[in-house]
Design a protein around this motif. Sequence first.
Motif, PDB file in Angstrom:
ATOM      1  N   LYS A  68       0.953  -0.842  -0.085  1.00 23.34           N
ATOM      2  CA  LYS A  68       0.085   0.089  -0.135  1.00 23.34           C
ATOM      3  C   LYS A  68       0.999   1.693  -0.156  1.00 23.34           C
ATOM      4  O   LYS A  68       0.996   1.432   0.654  1.00 23.34           O
ATOM      5  CB  LYS A  68      -1.083  -0.043   1.024  1.00 23.34           C
ATOM      6  CG  LYS A  68      -2.058  -0.592   1.419  1.00 23.34           C
ATOM      7  CD  LYS A  68      -2.781  -0.865   0.116  1.00 23.34           C
ATOM      8  CE  LYS A  68      -3.905  -2.125   0.094  1.00 23.34           C
ATOM      9  NZ  LYS A  68      -5.154  -2.301  -0.462  1.00 23.34           N
ATOM     10  N   LYS A  69       0.307   2.279  -0.969  1.00 26.14           N
ATOM     11  CA  LYS A  69       0.482   3.543  -0.877  1.00 26.14           C
ATOM     12  C   LYS A  69       0.669   4.223  -0.101  1.00 26.14           C
ATOM     13  O   LYS A  69      -0.658   5.173  -0.316  1.00 26.14           O
ATOM     14  CB  LYS A  69       1.666   3.773  -2.393  1.00 26.14           C
ATOM     15  CG  LYS A  69       2.476   2.635  -2.780  1.00 26.14           C
ATOM     16  CD  LYS A  69       2.584   3.558  -3.995  1.00 26.14           C
ATOM     17  CE  LYS A  69       3.391   4.735  -4.657  1.00 26.14           C
ATOM     18  NZ  LYS A  69       3.308   5.496  -6.143  1.00 26.14           N
TER      19      LYS A  69
ATOM     20  N   GLY B  55      -0.989   6.576  -8.360  1.00 29.16           N
ATOM     21  CA  GLY B  55      -0.842   5.389  -7.460  1.00 29.16           C
ATOM     22  C   GLY B  55      -0.954   5.308  -5.788  1.00 29.16           C
ATOM     23  O   GLY B  55      -1.094   4.279  -5.637  1.00 29.16           O
ATOM     24  N   PHE B  56      -1.385   6.333  -4.937  1.00 29.18           N
ATOM     25  CA  PHE B  56      -1.427   6.291  -3.788  1.00 29.18           C
ATOM     26  C   PHE B  56      -2.917   5.944  -3.437  1.00 29.18           C
ATOM     27  O   PHE B  56      -4.176   6.459  -3.984  1.00 29.18           O
ATOM     28  CB  PHE B  56      -1.160   7.193  -3.442  1.00 29.18           C
ATOM     29  CG  PHE B  56       0.415   8.259  -3.268  1.00 29.18           C
ATOM     30  CD1 PHE B  56       0.919   7.338  -2.651  1.00 29.18           C
ATOM     31  CD2 PHE B  56       0.958   8.428  -4.021  1.00 29.18           C
ATOM     32  CE1 PHE B  56       2.519   8.310  -2.637  1.00 29.18           C
ATOM     33  CE2 PHE B  56       2.027   9.467  -3.954  1.00 29.18           C
ATOM     34  CZ  PHE B  56       2.696   8.847  -3.697  1.00 29.18           C
ATOM     35  N   ASP B  57      -2.890   5.219  -2.531  1.00 30.45           N
ATOM     36  CA  ASP B  57      -4.068   4.539  -1.786  1.00 30.45           C
ATOM     37  C   ASP B  57      -4.758   5.696  -0.520  1.00 30.45           C
ATOM     38  O   ASP B  57      -6.255   5.522  -0.071  1.00 30.45           O
ATOM     39  CB  ASP B  57      -3.836   3.812  -1.161  1.00 30.45           C
ATOM     40  CG  ASP B  57      -3.296   2.172  -2.052  1.00 30.45           C
ATOM     41  OD1 ASP B  57      -4.082   1.370  -2.818  1.00 30.45           O
ATOM     42  OD2 ASP B  57      -2.081   1.992  -2.214  1.00 30.45           O
TER      43      ASP B  57
ATOM     44  N   ASP C 243       4.235   1.940   2.126  1.00 28.89           N
ATOM     45  CA  ASP C 243       5.583   2.772   0.776  1.00 28.89           C
ATOM     46  C   ASP C 243       5.147   4.217   1.409  1.00 28.89           C
ATOM     47  O   ASP C 243       3.536   4.663   0.452  1.00 28.89           O
ATOM     48  CB  ASP C 243       5.414   1.598  -0.157  1.00 28.89           C
ATOM     49  CG  ASP C 243       6.402   2.481  -1.638  1.00 28.89           C
ATOM     50  OD1 ASP C 243       7.804   3.925  -0.616  1.00 28.89           O
ATOM     51  OD2 ASP C 243       5.853   2.780  -2.208  1.00 28.89           O
ATOM     52  N   VAL C 244       5.867   4.816   2.300  1.00 28.08           N
ATOM     53  CA  VAL C 244       5.397   6.482   2.435  1.00 28.08           C
ATOM     54  C   VAL C 244       6.165   7.613   1.615  1.00 28.08           C
ATOM     55  O   VAL C 244       7.795   7.068   1.702  1.00 28.08           O
ATOM     56  CB  VAL C 244       5.400   6.359   3.805  1.00 28.08           C
ATOM     57  CG1 VAL C 244       4.798   8.266   4.672  1.00 28.08           C
ATOM     58  CG2 VAL C 244       4.252   5.221   4.641  1.00 28.08           C
TER      59      VAL C 244
ATOM     60  N   ASP D 150       5.581   5.851  11.331  1.00 25.08           N
ATOM     61  CA  ASP D 150       4.390   4.897  11.989  1.00 25.08           C
ATOM     62  C   ASP D 150       3.716   4.343  11.149  1.00 25.08           C
ATOM     63  O   ASP D 150       3.459   2.583  10.938  1.00 25.08           O
ATOM     64  CB  ASP D 150       3.465   5.466  13.081  1.00 25.08           C
ATOM     65  CG  ASP D 150       4.108   6.078  14.482  1.00 25.08           C
ATOM     66  OD1 ASP D 150       4.923   5.532  14.580  1.00 25.08           O
ATOM     67  OD2 ASP D 150       3.242   6.288  14.786  1.00 25.08           O
ATOM     68  N   LEU D 151       3.343   4.646   9.569  1.00 27.66           N
ATOM     69  CA  LEU D 151       3.228   4.274   8.507  1.00 27.66           C
ATOM     70  C   LEU D 151       4.016   3.323   8.085  1.00 27.66           C
ATOM     71  O   LEU D 151       4.510   1.709   7.798  1.00 27.66           O
ATOM     72  CB  LEU D 151       2.486   4.511   7.333  1.00 27.66           C
ATOM     73  CG  LEU D 151       1.123   5.483   7.840  1.00 27.66           C
ATOM     74  CD1 LEU D 151       0.816   6.486   7.069  1.00 27.66           C
ATOM     75  CD2 LEU D 151       0.318   4.482   8.209  1.00 27.66           C
TER      76      LEU D 151
END
Length: 325
Positions: A155-156, A242-244, A179-180, A172-173
Motif C-alpha cells: 500500500k502507498k 497510485g497512492f491509496d 510505502d510512504v 509509524d506507517l
Amino acid sequence: NVTEETGSERKDKIMEVDVLKRVPVREQEPKVRATNFDEVCLGYNKEEAVAEASRCLQCKNPQCVKGCPVNINIPGFISELVKENVEGAYQVISQYSALPSVCGRVCPQESQCEAKCIRGIKGDAVSIGKLERFTADTAREMGIKPTKAEKMNGKKVAVIGSGPAGLTCAGDLAKLGYDVTIFEALHKAGGVLSYGIPEFRLPKNKVVDKEVENVKSLGVKIETNVVIGKATTVDELLDEEGFDAVSLEGGYGAYLMDSFQKKTSEKEERCQEIEKSIRKKFHKAIFSKFAKAINEYELLQPGDKVAVCISGGKDSMLMAKLFQE
C-alpha cells in the motif's frame, strides 16, 4: 546509595544519589549562554543518566505511561538504561515515537508523564524527558537506527507536510509496512521543528536533521519544494499517482504560505476548511512572520530599544533572546 537499592553489580560506576531528588542536569552558565544561541541544556552523561534511571520505582501500574500522549513504555526503556543497555532502551522508545531526541527536549513532560510519576508524590519525579533525550542522542552517536518493517504490505500513502505530525505519521506507517512519501512545500523537512523552535531549545543540524534521517531510514521518501494544490493535487495523487491514501499534515507552514490554490476539487476544498479551522486554534501567523522578520533584521536594527511582552513564559524568553541577538 542507589546501587545498593537497585541491586546493581556496577557499584563502582554508578554515582550516589538521593532517591527523592533528581540528578541535576548540566546547563550553560547564564553569563555564557547570554552571549550565544547554542543549546542551553547540555543533558545527562552516561553516569548521570544511569543514576537518574535507578530512581524509577518500576511501578506495576505505571501512571507515567498514561500521562504520555503516545503511551511510551517508560518503565521499559528506563529499566534498560539501568542495565546500561542504550540500544535496548532506544528500541523500546522507537516502538512508540519517531522523534525521541525532539520530544526529549520540547515535550512538556512536567505536565504529562512526569506529572503522573509516583516517585514525584514524595520527592522529585523521575526526569523522564532528560532520560529520553540521553537515550536518543546516545543511540544516534552509536549509529543505532529504528527497526524497519519486516515486509511491505503493498500500500502507498502520501503524507502532506514534513513537520512533527507528518514525520510521526510517516514513521509509524513505514513501520507497519506502508510505502510512504512525504511532500513538503518548503525546501527543507521539519516544519515547525526547523522553522518555529529556536536553536537554543532545539538544535537543527544536531537533532532535527538527524531525526529526519532516522525517519528516512525506515524507507520513507521525502520530496521537498512540492506545493500541494499547485505542483499536484490530492485528487491527482489518489487517481493518477497510485497512492491509496493521503494524510494532510500541513501544520502552520501551510497557513503562512497560503499554499492551497484556488483550483481545487470539492474534496480538497473540504480538507482545506478542516485544516484551516484546526490551525487557527493553535497558531498565529502574525507571530511567525514577525519572528522571521526579526531574524532577517527587516523590522529592527541592532541598538533599537525594544519592549518585550509582560510574561515570563517560553515565548517571552524566545523573543527576548531574538532581540538580544
